[in-house]
Write a protein that holds these residues in place. Sequence first.
Motif, PDB file in Angstrom:
ATOM      1  N   ARG A   1      42.866  50.706  29.311  1.00 29.77           N
ATOM      2  CA  ARG A   1      42.840  49.275  29.595  1.00 29.77           C
ATOM      3  C   ARG A   1      42.342  49.106  31.020  1.00 29.77           C
ATOM      4  O   ARG A   1      42.881  49.735  31.947  1.00 29.77           O
ATOM      5  N   VAL A   2      41.336  48.284  31.200  1.00 24.48           N
ATOM      6  CA  VAL A   2      40.638  48.226  32.479  1.00 24.48           C
ATOM      7  C   VAL A   2      40.568  46.799  33.004  1.00 24.48           C
ATOM      8  O   VAL A   2      40.155  45.882  32.290  1.00 24.48           O
ATOM      9  N   ALA A   3      40.974  46.629  34.249  1.00 24.08           N
ATOM     10  CA  ALA A   3      40.809  45.380  34.976  1.00 24.08           C
ATOM     11  C   ALA A   3      39.888  45.629  36.157  1.00 24.08           C
ATOM     12  O   ALA A   3      39.779  46.755  36.655  1.00 24.08           O
ATOM     13  N   VAL A   4      39.220  44.580  36.609  1.00 27.32           N
ATOM     14  CA  VAL A   4      38.345  44.687  37.773  1.00 27.32           C
ATOM     15  C   VAL A   4      38.643  43.542  38.723  1.00 27.32           C
ATOM     16  O   VAL A   4      39.144  42.494  38.326  1.00 27.32           O
ATOM     17  N   THR A   5      38.331  43.762  39.992  1.00 26.95           N
ATOM     18  CA  THR A   5      38.345  42.663  40.946  1.00 26.95           C
ATOM     19  C   THR A   5      36.914  42.331  41.336  1.00 26.95           C
ATOM     20  O   THR A   5      36.014  43.169  41.266  1.00 26.95           O
TER      21      THR A   5
ATOM     22  N   PHE B   1      39.007  42.049  31.917  1.00 31.96           N
ATOM     23  CA  PHE B   1      39.988  41.248  32.642  1.00 31.96           C
ATOM     24  C   PHE B   1      39.641  41.328  34.128  1.00 31.96           C
ATOM     25  O   PHE B   1      39.586  42.415  34.705  1.00 31.96           O
ATOM     26  N   ALA B   2      39.391  40.185  34.733  1.00 33.14           N
ATOM     27  CA  ALA B   2      38.887  40.156  36.104  1.00 33.14           C
ATOM     28  C   ALA B   2      39.734  39.235  36.967  1.00 33.14           C
ATOM     29  O   ALA B   2      40.161  38.165  36.524  1.00 33.14           O
ATOM     30  N   VAL B   3      39.957  39.655  38.205  1.00 33.74           N
ATOM     31  CA  VAL B   3      40.756  38.899  39.158  1.00 33.74           C
ATOM     32  C   VAL B   3      39.965  38.786  40.458  1.00 33.74           C
ATOM     33  O   VAL B   3      39.450  39.789  40.962  1.00 33.74           O
ATOM     34  N   ARG B   4      39.871  37.574  40.975  1.00 33.13           N
ATOM     35  CA  ARG B   4      39.204  37.411  42.261  1.00 33.13           C
ATOM     36  C   ARG B   4      40.083  37.993  43.368  1.00 33.13           C
ATOM     37  O   ARG B   4      41.293  37.748  43.401  1.00 33.13           O
ATOM     38  N   CYS B   5      39.466  38.765  44.260  1.00 31.68           N
ATOM     39  CA  CYS B   5      40.247  39.395  45.327  1.00 31.68           C
ATOM     40  C   CYS B   5      39.352  39.734  46.512  1.00 31.68           C
ATOM     41  O   CYS B   5      38.323  40.391  46.352  1.00 31.68           O
ATOM     42  N   ASP B   6      39.746  39.287  47.684  1.00 34.00           N
ATOM     43  CA  ASP B   6      39.109  39.681  48.937  1.00 34.00           C
ATOM     44  C   ASP B   6      39.990  40.761  49.562  1.00 34.00           C
ATOM     45  O   ASP B   6      41.136  40.491  49.946  1.00 34.00           O
ATOM     46  N   VAL B   7      39.484  41.979  49.650  1.00 36.39           N
ATOM     47  CA  VAL B   7      40.322  43.096  50.105  1.00 36.39           C
ATOM     48  C   VAL B   7      40.658  43.024  51.588  1.00 36.39           C
ATOM     49  O   VAL B   7      41.452  43.831  52.078  1.00 36.39           O
ATOM     50  N   THR B   8      40.080  42.053  52.314  1.00 37.75           N
ATOM     51  CA  THR B   8      40.457  41.874  53.716  1.00 37.75           C
ATOM     52  C   THR B   8      41.705  41.011  53.860  1.00 37.75           C
ATOM     53  O   THR B   8      42.185  40.804  54.974  1.00 37.75           O
TER      54      THR B   8
ATOM     55  N   THR C   1      45.561  40.729  52.679  1.00 34.74           N
ATOM     56  CA  THR C   1      46.666  41.450  52.047  1.00 34.74           C
ATOM     57  C   THR C   1      47.348  40.619  50.970  1.00 34.74           C
ATOM     58  O   THR C   1      47.747  41.139  49.919  1.00 34.74           O
ATOM     59  N   ALA C   2      47.480  39.309  51.210  1.00 36.98           N
ATOM     60  CA  ALA C   2      48.114  38.445  50.217  1.00 36.98           C
ATOM     61  C   ALA C   2      47.288  38.395  48.938  1.00 36.98           C
ATOM     62  O   ALA C   2      47.844  38.389  47.823  1.00 36.98           O
ATOM     63  N   GLU C   3      45.961  38.356  49.047  1.00 37.09           N
ATOM     64  CA  GLU C   3      45.110  38.352  47.859  1.00 37.09           C
ATOM     65  C   GLU C   3      45.195  39.680  47.114  1.00 37.09           C
ATOM     66  O   GLU C   3      45.167  39.713  45.877  1.00 37.09           O
ATOM     67  N   VAL C   4      45.283  40.766  47.854  1.00 35.38           N
ATOM     68  CA  VAL C   4      45.440  42.079  47.213  1.00 35.38           C
ATOM     69  C   VAL C   4      46.727  42.112  46.401  1.00 35.38           C
ATOM     70  O   VAL C   4      46.744  42.542  45.236  1.00 35.38           O
ATOM     71  N   ASP C   5      47.811  41.651  46.987  1.00 28.56           N
ATOM     72  CA  ASP C   5      49.091  41.660  46.282  1.00 28.56           C
ATOM     73  C   ASP C   5      49.040  40.764  45.046  1.00 28.56           C
ATOM     74  O   ASP C   5      49.534  41.134  43.970  1.00 28.56           O
ATOM     75  N   ALA C   6      48.426  39.591  45.177  1.00 25.29           N
ATOM     76  CA  ALA C   6      48.323  38.671  44.046  1.00 25.29           C
ATOM     77  C   ALA C   6      47.481  39.276  42.918  1.00 25.29           C
ATOM     78  O   ALA C   6      47.803  39.122  41.730  1.00 25.29           O
TER      79      ALA C   6
END
Length: 234
Positions: free
Chosen positions: A28-32, A43-50, A52-57
């Motif tokens: 099962r694979v998800a991507v950001t 399954f895709a989630v928006r995420c800015d790795v800079t 930390t709150a977005e990474v956790d979400a």
Amino acid sequence: MPRSCLVVGGSRGIGRAVAEELRAAGDRVAVTYRNGSPPDGLFAVRCDVTDTAEVDAAFRAVEAEQGAVEVLVVNAGIVQDQLLAAMPEHRFTEVLDTNLTGAYRVVKRAVRGMLRRRGGRIVLVSSVVALQGSAGQANYAASKAGLIGFGRSLARELGPRNITVNIVAPGLTETDMTARLAPELLAEYLRQVPLGRMAQPAEVARAVGFLASPGAGYVTGAVVPVDGGSSMGH
């Protein structure tokens, strides 16, 4: 049994190919993704790795969808090429914040669950530039070389908990990024590749897929170049 996999920076190019490789193996694979539209069929989630709150979400969303992350592939990265004498400081720090510190944020979040389960796979996508350098890419090369030291340190730190950490170093690969290269510059790069051609994203993905697989359980701390031979001797 299908594993929960997350490819950070998996919307296109190498990251998308890795996601497809893992899915083809039955996981099962998800991507950001950070910009644009999410990729179809994953399954895709928006995420800015800079952030930390977005990474956790992003991790919470993936965990709710498919369970705690068992396989993490870190592919997110940016380039801001410029000769050092003309490079403003923000161009240096922004590349490191995304490519290296971003990997720290993502791996730190993933490791919490892996430590509890006493197992996991982490693959960091570096670059041949980390091994041989490239004029105008001091920031990018520093960030990608940093991933090697980061990954190998983690391989020693996490090995006793049955968590492997490996690094793949792609060379010139046919992606949106290389499509923007001037023809004469591309020709110059290709002259440095013994196989005389660019890699396809799927060729890089197969190396990542092996390192993420159960068959690579005794491989950790490795740097695997997928570069047509261009980094030999480094």
